[in-house]
Every structure is written in structure tokens, then in C-alpha cells.
Design a protein around this motif. Structure first.
Motif, PDB file in Angstrom:
ATOM      1  N   LEU A   1      43.215 -26.284  11.035  1.00 51.23           N
ATOM      2  CA  LEU A   1      43.728 -24.964  10.643  1.00 51.23           C
ATOM      3  C   LEU A   1      44.536 -25.072   9.350  1.00 51.23           C
ATOM      4  O   LEU A   1      44.686 -24.088   8.626  1.00 51.23           O
ATOM      5  CB  LEU A   1      44.596 -24.365  11.760  1.00 51.23           C
TER       6      LEU A   1
ATOM      7  N   LYS B   1      55.925 -27.177   6.137  1.00 43.92           N
ATOM      8  CA  LYS B   1      56.127 -26.221   7.225  1.00 43.92           C
ATOM      9  C   LYS B   1      55.351 -26.657   8.465  1.00 43.92           C
ATOM     10  O   LYS B   1      54.366 -27.379   8.371  1.00 43.92           O
ATOM     11  CB  LYS B   1      55.637 -24.844   6.780  1.00 43.92           C
ATOM     12  N   ALA B   2      55.809 -26.168   9.604  1.00 45.47           N
ATOM     13  CA  ALA B   2      55.169 -26.544  10.869  1.00 45.47           C
ATOM     14  C   ALA B   2      53.745 -26.006  10.933  1.00 45.47           C
ATOM     15  O   ALA B   2      53.500 -24.835  10.629  1.00 45.47           O
ATOM     16  CB  ALA B   2      55.988 -26.001  12.035  1.00 45.47           C
ATOM     17  N   LEU B   3      52.801 -26.852  11.339  1.00 43.33           N
ATOM     18  CA  LEU B   3      51.401 -26.443  11.472  1.00 43.33           C
ATOM     19  C   LEU B   3      51.276 -25.276  12.459  1.00 43.33           C
ATOM     20  O   LEU B   3      52.194 -25.009  13.238  1.00 43.33           O
ATOM     21  CB  LEU B   3      50.548 -27.619  11.959  1.00 43.33           C
ATOM     22  N   PHE B   4      50.109 -24.624  12.442  1.00 46.93           N
ATOM     23  CA  PHE B   4      49.946 -23.400  13.228  1.00 46.93           C
ATOM     24  C   PHE B   4      50.353 -23.530  14.697  1.00 46.93           C
ATOM     25  O   PHE B   4      51.074 -22.675  15.217  1.00 46.93           O
ATOM     26  CB  PHE B   4      48.511 -22.863  13.115  1.00 46.93           C
ATOM     27  N   PRO B   5      49.940 -24.580  15.421  1.00 46.02           N
ATOM     28  CA  PRO B   5      50.319 -24.626  16.840  1.00 46.02           C
ATOM     29  C   PRO B   5      51.735 -25.148  17.090  1.00 46.02           C
ATOM     30  O   PRO B   5      52.137 -25.273  18.238  1.00 46.02           O
ATOM     31  CB  PRO B   5      49.301 -25.609  17.451  1.00 46.02           C
ATOM     32  N   VAL B   6      52.465 -25.449  16.032  1.00 46.91           N
ATOM     33  CA  VAL B   6      53.748 -26.150  16.166  1.00 46.91           C
ATOM     34  C   VAL B   6      54.909 -25.212  15.851  1.00 46.91           C
ATOM     35  O   VAL B   6      54.822 -24.384  14.953  1.00 46.91           O
ATOM     36  CB  VAL B   6      53.772 -27.364  15.209  1.00 46.91           C
ATOM     37  N   GLU B   7      56.000 -25.371  16.590  1.00 51.17           N
ATOM     38  CA  GLU B   7      57.229 -24.637  16.295  1.00 51.17           C
ATOM     39  C   GLU B   7      58.323 -25.619  15.902  1.00 51.17           C
ATOM     40  O   GLU B   7      58.392 -26.720  16.446  1.00 51.17           O
ATOM     41  CB  GLU B   7      57.673 -23.829  17.510  1.00 51.17           C
TER      42      GLU B   7
ATOM     43  N   PRO C   1      51.941 -28.490  21.265  1.00 50.13           N
ATOM     44  CA  PRO C   1      50.989 -28.934  22.290  1.00 50.13           C
ATOM     45  C   PRO C   1      50.511 -30.365  22.048  1.00 50.13           C
ATOM     46  O   PRO C   1      49.806 -30.920  22.876  1.00 50.13           O
ATOM     47  CB  PRO C   1      49.834 -27.936  22.173  1.00 50.13           C
TER      48      PRO C   1
ATOM     49  N   MET D   1      53.218 -20.653  22.166  1.00 49.46           N
ATOM     50  CA  MET D   1      52.897 -20.697  20.738  1.00 49.46           C
ATOM     51  C   MET D   1      53.629 -19.553  20.030  1.00 49.46           C
ATOM     52  O   MET D   1      53.785 -18.481  20.599  1.00 49.46           O
ATOM     53  CB  MET D   1      51.378 -20.525  20.572  1.00 49.46           C
ATOM     54  N   GLN D   2      54.075 -19.846  18.805  1.00 47.06           N
ATOM     55  CA  GLN D   2      54.784 -18.785  18.082  1.00 47.06           C
ATOM     56  C   GLN D   2      53.854 -17.583  17.872  1.00 47.06           C
ATOM     57  O   GLN D   2      52.643 -17.748  17.724  1.00 47.06           O
ATOM     58  CB  GLN D   2      55.257 -19.335  16.717  1.00 47.06           C
TER      59      GLN D   2
ATOM     60  N   LYS E   1      53.987 -16.212  12.499  1.00 45.29           N
ATOM     61  CA  LYS E   1      53.641 -17.565  12.047  1.00 45.29           C
ATOM     62  C   LYS E   1      52.898 -17.497  10.705  1.00 45.29           C
ATOM     63  O   LYS E   1      53.140 -18.305   9.805  1.00 45.29           O
ATOM     64  CB  LYS E   1      52.771 -18.255  13.098  1.00 45.29           C
ATOM     65  N   ARG E   2      52.007 -16.533  10.590  1.00 45.75           N
ATOM     66  CA  ARG E   2      51.260 -16.367   9.332  1.00 45.75           C
ATOM     67  C   ARG E   2      52.196 -16.007   8.186  1.00 45.75           C
ATOM     68  O   ARG E   2      52.006 -16.442   7.045  1.00 45.75           O
ATOM     69  CB  ARG E   2      50.183 -15.288   9.497  1.00 45.75           C
TER      70      ARG E   2
ATOM     71  N   LEU F   1      53.732 -19.204   7.199  1.00 43.23           N
ATOM     72  CA  LEU F   1      52.853 -20.197   6.565  1.00 43.23           C
ATOM     73  C   LEU F   1      52.209 -19.696   5.280  1.00 43.23           C
ATOM     74  O   LEU F   1      52.185 -20.399   4.276  1.00 43.23           O
ATOM     75  CB  LEU F   1      51.749 -20.625   7.545  1.00 43.23           C
TER      76      LEU F   1
ATOM     77  N   PHE G   1      42.486 -17.584  21.251  1.00 43.74           N
ATOM     78  CA  PHE G   1      42.777 -18.794  20.460  1.00 43.74           C
ATOM     79  C   PHE G   1      41.598 -19.764  20.527  1.00 43.74           C
ATOM     80  O   PHE G   1      41.109 -20.255  19.506  1.00 43.74           O
ATOM     81  CB  PHE G   1      44.055 -19.480  20.959  1.00 43.74           C
TER      82      PHE G   1
ATOM     83  N   LEU H   1      35.802 -23.979   8.129  1.00 48.03           N
ATOM     84  CA  LEU H   1      36.991 -23.178   7.837  1.00 48.03           C
ATOM     85  C   LEU H   1      37.465 -23.539   6.442  1.00 48.03           C
ATOM     86  O   LEU H   1      37.497 -24.693   6.070  1.00 48.03           O
ATOM     87  CB  LEU H   1      38.063 -23.548   8.868  1.00 48.03           C
TER      88      LEU H   1
ATOM     89  N   ILE I   1      44.867 -16.427  13.211  1.00 50.69           N
ATOM     90  CA  ILE I   1      44.889 -17.858  13.542  1.00 50.69           C
ATOM     91  C   ILE I   1      44.511 -18.707  12.327  1.00 50.69           C
ATOM     92  O   ILE I   1      45.088 -19.757  12.089  1.00 50.69           O
ATOM     93  CB  ILE I   1      43.958 -18.127  14.749  1.00 50.69           C
ATOM     94  N   TYR I   2      43.535 -18.228  11.541  1.00 55.83           N
ATOM     95  CA  TYR I   2      43.083 -19.003  10.377  1.00 55.83           C
ATOM     96  C   TYR I   2      43.917 -18.711   9.119  1.00 55.83           C
ATOM     97  O   TYR I   2      43.903 -19.483   8.178  1.00 55.83           O
ATOM     98  CB  TYR I   2      41.643 -18.662   9.986  1.00 55.83           C
TER      99      TYR I   2
END
Lengths: 483, 483
Positions: free
Chosen positions: A171, A308-314, A333, B1-2, B7-8, B11, B163, B175, B201-202
Motif C-alpha cells: 500500500l 509516517k506510519a504505514l496504512f495498517p499502522v497507528e 497487525p 485500524m485507524q 489516515k489518508r 498520509l 479491506f 497498485l 485504502i489505496y
């Protein structure tokens, strides 16, 4: 979830799975080789659910890891560079009875059966049932953390940890059917193993190298063979330094994923000129590789940040000082489900459900994370928090200094003060006054080391090369004071 | 998950999130618009955890769905084309008290409060707490299946379903940070909603169209604005037919993701000439979109197949006949967690942990799945299983026939026999003998319909346009027999 290797055979049997020393295997061929090995292993293995492996980055080692996984065994990945006593500690801790080892390993290990690869590949085939499913909650690998602050801990990694790690990386970095990832970092570390797992999940080619052969790897990159490489700072520098002046990498080569420390401005500039993106990242064995990453376009504006934290990460920074520095804590996760036999330490790592990484850092206004050091390395001096990294980075600019490490020593007045241990470059040295003067030009007064010592022994290092400051503090002879 | 939207913003705040009718919003702008709507909704909504929405593909409708999701409400997505009585059934079943509706909707719905979008966007802002986390187990959307065989069922879709659907699609299609996906299929269907969820998500641009404007979409594709489009067979045909002879799509345009039925050879050839990959796929509301897909390179060699199960998905064909035809059953993390108020039907859909899709099919030697029809449509004739689809596909080749549907009628001797209902093209017709002769050239004897009937009423169709064979059987006047 279906067994990832058999799923790959179903989906992309003809796609290249691995290239190693001129050999190339499709996913079908890799699967066949692995299945054969699993059948041979079945005639040699006892019933212990854990099996250790000692290997460098070879095709056979790669296949052995996968074969153990196919058999449903938990693979204990040993660091090939460790001393036998260090290995013995891990084998004992993990209750291992058998060690698969590359033939070139010659040390004797007590209380375990050592099975050289050649003995396994010569063994008869036994009937086995391969694991049809990969349960995301199942522990599939154990790796010991290098331990900058104590006894190594066995980190339990599940299939789910590896799956989410691969997803989080995709991602962030994107994904293409023609991706090919260089694995020149050790496959017994999470940096290398995570490439193997991504290969199964993405259907991606791995280009495996036993040694970091900078000329060969650069040639392969220039030849358009790969899209991605995982590197540590010294590898990044070597690759870019060896690139002929004015040469650029081909457009197929997209990403140098940097772990193990930040890059410097000169190196980032070289990478930009060479036409490749450097993704600086942060992660650990406990998070099944990178969980925080910096977009290449931010490399210069956010110099020094890990991103920054990756998408699944907080991510959160807790217990902040007035300057905003605090403990780096994460939810992910990809987070390990436990430290083997040390569940108390594992549980003690959490605060309100957040995993405390042991690193200290701060976030800027846009949320970019900057690391300032390990919690244990922090020096509390007269109410101020001093981080060795920052001081070391400043002094490292001096051409006379080959390497420097800053530690805290107790002080009656300030509580603690920073002092520096220095290894000078051959034939070079600096006086106490010169060192103090230089520090005062670049650092707050309380951050300038009070005393400076010449390194008298070798640096005490972890297997992965990091200086163990706590040993420096205890063991290094601090008598050779620089005057 | 956030929360995926926040989150977007963390990021990729500047990246384009949506383009609609000349307007373009970044993720930051979309998030701000959605947050404002959520505050306005908060001043209008009652406490019902479920809120229904009736909208076409407009920017406001898109934002409303996201705003409800931000508020933690479960969004009941109503099909805009349904009749008020059909909508009433779903509102009652889902225990909905409020319906947000696009201003152009003019029907009156009983027992609910109808809130036109313009009333919401004019409402004052109330303080709200947006959902900080998206729990993967939480039901976030409910959609009613079109129901070819009975009362619509409310399919509960969790964040986790969406997801994993996005992840499975990315692992298949790849992707890239510059992906942009056309949503011209309805956002109240899973085909459209899944594009919205992938966008979050992407971090991907969605290009939203209220109508399937073939000229405009083709122009945008040719102009290099997009990489991907979701289509049904008629849309695919229209796009390719409208493309000027000899014209090709730009290389940025990679994938036409086809759902809702297979493509024909002529169309696939056109797509190949136009330089775009057609990914035929299979999925349903219950699996949160595609779970099986065919690689474009296999489109011609595996003509008629829907492909292979995506990486996170498992597939089996159960209860096979001697010819290998059986029930299509799946395991998938995208699988709905339940039918609202019909958990008995939900549980009855499983066999040994496998979800029975209700479709019949077979796998070839390499594992490619071919569908032959719905279980309920199968005709058991003299010990042979006859599938209407196969017969229809053959007769559909006759230029005189506009549309044909085959059903089973009971027969004293054979148990059941196939008969056909035919709509001829304007001014065309064929005799019984001609139809039998044609069938015998292309089909096994027992598959040739015994009798042929002229369509006397309109075809009974679901909201998504599929013919409801069970209604044909019950309601159509089968007296107008072709002699």
C-alpha cells in the motif's frame, strides 16, 4: 488462508520466484524443490514443533526455510554470525533439538543434533502432508532481537504478521506483476525474511545474493533486472559510490528501501541524481519489518525523519516532554504476538494497548516522526533530556573522527552528564579543548560532552553491528582520557 | 485500524481523492467536506444506528455515504431504480427510520423520514465525534441482493470485508500511486462502493460519473486521465464500439475490470487491439465484489472462464457430477458476516465452512473456473443436468433472436425438459422446426428445447437487469407456442 506457496502455484506457476547465482526458478519449480526437501526433512526430523536453521543467503537455505514452513514447523532463524555460546542461549531458550545448517558451518553446538544441508538433500523421501492452510494466528517464525540492552528475546511472528507487513508495504510502495526485489540483507533477519514472504504473497521475483557484492548488484540493477532493493546505510552508500559519475539507474529500478538508520544529505542527493527513490523506513523484528516510512519526495524537506506510519499502522508519541519528545508507541497487525518464555517482558511493553518500541522521538506539525534515540540511552542531565544520537551526529562530521559513541555517566551536580568515547581515524587526533569548542558551536551547552575518551578496546557490538552502549558504559576502560 | 479517511489525510493529504463533473478534491478537501456534512447530519439524524441513502453517483451522494461512515452509522444503500414498494420492503427489513435522498428523488416512502440532500447541506453544524477507528469486525454497509430467486436479502458488509476486498484486488491488479479508477457503475452497488473503499485504502483517485456517458468516459480515458474502469458487458462493448477505428487507448489505461457476466470473443479482440487488458471477474454482494478473476493474457486461451480465486480467497467445486460440474463454494475474508434478519438462510448457505454461492460450475485441469448457471436454474432431464445458460448462449447467435431465456417444465417421461421463451427482433421470427434443427447442430439432443414460446409480456427482471427465470416460469403466459 490457503498455503501461500501452493496458492502461488495455482495463480502464477510460470512467474519467476527466485534468481540466485544464475539459477532461476519459477513458483512451480520452487514449490517442487521445496516439496522434495520437505519429504527429505520428514525422514530426518524429530517431533519438535520448532526447528532452527543456520544459513547464509543461499538457494538451499531459502528453500529449507520454506520447507519447514510447509511442514508446519516453527522456524527459529539463527544469526549465522553469532558465536556458539550466543547460539546456544537461543537454542536452549527455544527448546530446539535439531539445527539445519549450511555445510560451511563448522562450529559444534551442544545438546542439539546438527543436520548439514547436504545430509538432508541426500536423505530418502518420506511421505508428508504439507500444511494446506496458513492460519494467520499461527506462529511461523521466531527471531531473536539483537539486544542492545540485555539478553536476546525470541520474537514470535505469525503468518498474519507477515501478511499484514506485505500488505502495508504494498500500500506504500505500490505493486506490479513485474516487480523483482533484491535480497542481499540476511534472510535470517526480518529485513530479508520479509522479502521472502512478500514474494509468496505478491507473486514476486526475489534476487538473492549470498554476499553484498556491490559491483554485481549494481550491474544487475543497471541491466534492468530489478525494481527494488532493501539496504542499510552502508549498502546504500556503497551502491551509489560505485556508480560511475553521471551514470543513472534505469527507470525500472524504483525503490531503495532503507532500514537500520537514516541517510545523510550527500547520499540522498546522489540517489536523486541516479534517478532512484530512497524510502527511509523504521521498523523492528517485533513489527515484522518496516511500519513507518518516508516518501522519497519528502526525503530532503523532511531530512532526518523516518516518515509516517504505514496504512495498517497507528503511531503515537507518549509521555512527551515540553519539547514534544516522548516514547514511540505503535499499534499494528504486524506486531509480534509474544516474546518466547518472556511474556512478562512482552506484556510490560504495552501501555493502554500501545506497544512501546523503546525508542524516543517526536512528530513535527505534519506528523512526520523523528527519532532521537533509545529510551535507555537517554541521559537526564540537570532536568534536560540528552540523546546520544544527536551529539554523535554532530561530532561525526569531524574528519578526524572515525566513530564516536556518547554515554551518560553519573555526576554529583547534574545527575548525569554526557561523555564521549572516540575512535580516531588512523594517525588523527583532537584535543579536549578542540572537541569542546566544536561541540559548543553546534550544540546546546548541556549537550556538549564533559569528557572525551580514546577507544582502548574494540567497540562492543551486536550481531547486526550496532554499538551496545550499555556495555561500553560497564566495560570500556574510560581511563584513556583525552587531554 | 485507524479511520481510513483520516489516515489518508495523514498520509496523502494533497493527492486527488475524487474528480466529478470538473470538480476535483484532494483527500484533505474531501475529508473537510465530509466532516462538515457529518456535523450537519448530526443535527438532523435520530439515534437509529442504521441510516438509508437513496442516491445516484453524485459528489454529494458520495460524500454522504462517507459522512455516515464517519459517524459510525451503518449505511443501508438503496437501489435508486427500485419501485417504492420494493424500497419499502428493505426499509422495513432494516428497521430504518430516516432516508437521505438526492433532491431529484420524488417518490413518497411510508413510515420513514425522507431527508433531501439540500436540507442536510443547509442544516446547522452540530458537534460530533467522528469514529477514530474502523473496527474490521464492524458492519459498515448493508446492501440488498437483487434476488433472482426470492425476497431480497440484506447483506451485512464489515470494514474487514472491504479491506480484504481491496487487498485481494491490489494483489491481483497491482497498485500504483497514480492509479485513477472510473466509477460509472452505481455506488449503491458493491461494484461502485468497492471503488470508494479502495480509494481510501489505496489513496487513489476516483473519477465519478453520474451517468454512463460513453463519449465522455472514452474521451477521458484517451486523454490519459485514468488507469482503471469497472464495467459490465454492455458498458465494455459500448466503450470499445465507440472507439474510432484504429484508435488505441494510452498506456496509462491498464485495466477494464469486467463483472456481471463474461465477454465475447469479438469484444475481447477489440480490447486487445485497443491495447487494454480486460479482467473478467466473478463476485457478488456477499463477497464484497470480485473474488475470482481472469488474467487478461488468459482471456483468449481460457475463453468463457471467470478465472482463478484471488490470493485471499479459496475456491472449491462440490458435489460434482461425473462431468465435473458442481456447486461453486468459497472461503474468503471478504465474505459477508450475515443476512439481516435471515441468519437461518445465511447459515444454510454454508457447507463444512464453505459458502455456497448458488452458482454451478466446473474447473479445468489448470484450475480455471467456468460457470454454467445458477443452481436453481438447473434442469434435471432424464438423469442429465441441463443448464439454461449454455442453451441460451447457443441460440443467442441467431440474428432473428433478440433475447432468449430457457426454463425447465415438468415432463412425465423425462422428469423435466427445457423449453425456451423467445423475444424476436422486430419483424423477425423462426419456426419450431428451424429452432429444433439449429439446436441439434450445436447441442446434445437432451439439451434442445422441446417447445418454444414467444414472449408475450415484458421480461421479468431484477433491478440490475437480470431475467428472473423463476418468475418467467410462474407468470409468463406459455400459450403462445411457436409452431
Amino acid at each position: 488462508m490457503q498455503n501461500w506457496l501452493t496458492k502461488r502455484v495455482d495463480l502464477t506457476p510460470e512467474r519467476t520466484a527466485i534468481t540466485y547465482a544464475g539459477q532461476q526458478l519459477s513458483f512451480l519449480q520452487l514449490s517442487q524443490a521445496v516439496e522434495k526437501l520437505a519429504q527429505q526433512l520428514a525422514s530426518k526430523l524429530d517431533d519438535n514443533p520448532r526447528v532452527a536453521i543456520l544459513t547464509t543467503n543461499t538457494l538451499t537455505g531459502y528453500e529449507m526455510i520454506l520447507a519447514l514452513q510447509q511442514l508446519g514447523r516453527t522456524v527459529v532463524l539463527l544469526n549465522y554470525r553469532l558465536a556458539p555460546t550466543e547460539i546456544a542461549y537461543q537454542l536452549n531458550d527455544a527448546d530446539v533439538t535439531q539445527v539445519l545448517q549450511t555445510d560451511s558451518y563448522t562450529e559444534s553446538l551442544a545438546n542439539v543434533q546438527q543436520l548439514p544441508f547436504s545430509e538432508i538433500t541426500a536423505a530418502p523421501l518420506a511421505q508428508v502432508e504439507l500444511q494446506s492452510n496458513f492460519d494467520l494466528d499461527q506462529v511461523t517464525t521466531i527471531m531473536y532481537t539483537s539486544g542492545t540492552t540485555g539478553k536476546p528475546k525470541g520474537v514470535e511472528q505469525t503468518f498474519g504478521n507477515h501478511f499484514y507487513s506485505a500488505v502495508g508495504s504494498a500500500l506504500n510502495l505500490g505493486l506490479s506483476a513485474d516487480d523483482a526485489w533484491v535480497a542481499a540483507v540476511p534472510i535470517f533477519h526480518i529485513s530479508g525474511l520479509s522479502i521472502m514472504m512478500r514474494s509468496l504473497i505478491y507473486g514476486m521475483e526475489v534476487r538473492l545474493y549470498e554476499r553484498f557484492d556491490v559491483k554485481q548488484i549494481n550491474a544487475d540493477i543497471i541491466n534492468g533486472e530489478v525494481t527494488t532493493i532493501s539496504v542499510v546505510p552502508t549498502m546504500l552508500k556503497s551502491l551509489l559510490n560505485e556508480l560511475p559519475v553521471g551514470a543513472t539507474y534505469p527507470s525500472r529500478f524504483k525503490t531503495m528501501l532503507l532500514g537500520g538508520g537514516p541517510s545523510d544529505l550527500a547520499t540522498l542527493n546522489k540517489a536523486q541524481l541516479a534517478g532512484v527513490g530512497v524510502v527511509q523506513s523504521y521498523g523492528m523484528t517485533e513489527t515484522a519489518s518496516q511500519i513507518i516510512a518516508l516518501d522519497p519526495k519528502d526525503a530532503l524537506p523532511k531530512m532526518g525523519s523516518v516518515g509516517k506510519a504505514l496504512f495498517p499502522v497507528e503511531l503515537r508519541v507518549a509521555h512527551m516532554t515540553t519539547e514534544g519528545v516522548g516514547r514511540v508507541q505503535v499499534k499494528s497487525p504486524t506486531l509480534t504476538v509474544g516474546y518466547l518464555n518472556k511474556m512478562d517482558k512482552y506484556e510490560a511493553s504495552f501501555e493502554d494497548g500501545w506497544f512501546d518500541t523503546g525508542d524516543m522521538g517526536y512528530q513535527d506539525a505534519e506528523g512526520y516522526l523523528y527519532l532521537v534515540g533509545r529510551e535507555g540511552d537517554m541521559i537526564s542531565s540537570g532536568g534536560e533530556n540528552v540523546f546520544p544520537n544527536e551529539i554523535e551526529d554532530v561530532y561525526q562530521q569531524l574528519p578526524e573522527i572515525k566513530e564516536i559513541s556518547v554515554i551518560g555517566v553519573s555526576d554529583e551536580h547534574w545527575g548525569a552528564v554526557p561523555v564521549a568515547v572516540i575512535e580516531f581515524n588512523q594517525g588523527q587526533q583532537l584535543t579536549h579543548q578542540a572537541l569542546v569548542d566544536f561541540g559548543r558551536q553546534h550544540l546546546a551547552h548541556y549537550k556538549v560532552p564533559k569528557n572525551y575518551y580514546r577507544l582502548t578496546n574494540d567497540w562492543p557490538r551486536t550481531a547486526s553491528g550496532k554499538i551496545q552502549r550499555y556495555l561500553l558504559q560497564e566495560n570500556t576502560n574510560l581511563d584513556d582520557k583525552i587531554l
